[in-house]
Scaffold this motif. Structure first.
Motif: not given
Length: 292
Positions: A182-198, A200-203, A225-233
């Motif tokens: 999970i630890a390494s996968n989470m880094m990849g998921v986060v970086e993929a979303l950040v890259y998409a935003e930078k 100009g794509l819709d995450p 989807p929670r990251m995209i929605a800004g839900n960090f509960a």
């Protein structure tokens, strides 16, 4: 285990434990509870659960005692401390630690339990708040096979992927494998979303393309989807994930295994916790990476 003849005790009614206790109650089991903060168990008490004033008192009343707490230090105190579970449980009882904890401690608890005529299992889970709520947890179990077979009907009330892994400590070692992945996968998921935003794509649209392909993972489908929605509960707390990574790295060092990806993830999560996010969900790593 017949619900009419088996009394279940649960120590810890947090994000995971609360849902687990509810499933046992709906299955017809009499459930006793202990939590450091009684108010966190009030909903369950209102539904008919029984309150006990200490883990030791709870153990005296129950045939199966399940613990789901925060840290190995909590597990050690609850099981091995003065007036703890092992000191008070009835001979023949089953004690099941579902906390993600130390494999060494699981073996210590097993040895002490056996000396007292008790059956012990280490059975950490994966699936987060959603898996607990929907009774779809993955349960990784270490201890005696006979004890596993005896309590399997209980596990089936809260999980769908229930695997016996071997002797005491095997469940915890398996959970370490889970957390490492999970630890390494989470880094990849986060970086993929950040890259998409930078770029100009819709995450959210990007997610439609990549979650069902080779990049697919539980974290990508459930937490992106929670990251995209800004839900960090929290489905699982940052502070508890750091604890798990420390256990894994310590165990790896004892086995002379090198885990550079996990070491990097731990350092990033420690930065995240230092910024005030220790009680956020693990997917809050997005907040840190998006600001680098």
């Amino acid at each position: 285990m017949n619900p009419a003849q088996t009394v279940v005790g649960l120590v810890g009614t947090g994000v995971m434990g609360k849902s687990m206790a509810g499933h046992f109650m709906r299955a017809g089991y009499q459930v006793h509870l202990y939590n450091r903060t009684r108010s966190k168990a009030q909903d369950l008490l209102d539904q008919g659960a029984h309150w006990q004033e200490s883990p030791g008192q709870l153990a005296q009343q129950c045939d199966v005692i399940i613990t789901m707490v925060g840290f190995p230090s909590d597990v050690e105190e609850i099981y091995l401390g003065e007036n703890g579970i092992l000191q008070n449980a009835k001979p023949g009882s089953y004690v099941i630690d579902m906390t993600t904890s130390s494999p060494k401690l699981a073996k210590q608890i097993e040895n002490e339990a056996r000396s007292r005529g008790l059956f012990s299992l280490d059975a950490p889970v994966s699936g987060g708040d959603v898996g607990a709520r929907e009774a779809r947890l993955s349960i990784m179990v270490g201890g005696s096979r006979d004890a596993f077979d005896a309590v399997l009907p209980l596990f089936e009330k809260i999980g769908t992927n229930i695997v016996y892994q071997g002797e005491a400590g095997a469940g915890q070692h398996t959970k370490m494998c889970n957390q490492i992945a999970i630890a390494s996968n989470m880094m990849g998921v986060v970086e993929a979303l950040v890259y998409a935003e930078k770029s100009g794509l819709d995450p959210a649209t990007v997610l439609k393309s990549i979650e069902s392909g080779a990049a697919g993972s539980w974290s990508l489908s459930n937490l992106a989807p929670r990251m995209i929605a800004g839900n960090f509960a929290p489905g699982f707390y940052v502070k508890h994930f750091i604890k798990d990574m420390k256990i894994a790295l310590q165990s790896a060092e004892e086995m002379n295994a090198k885990l550079p990806g996990l070491a990097l993830a731990k350092s990033l999560y420690e930065q995240l916790a230092a910024s005030g996010e220790e009680d956020s969900g693990t997917h809050a790593l997005y907040k840190l990476i998006s600001k680098l």
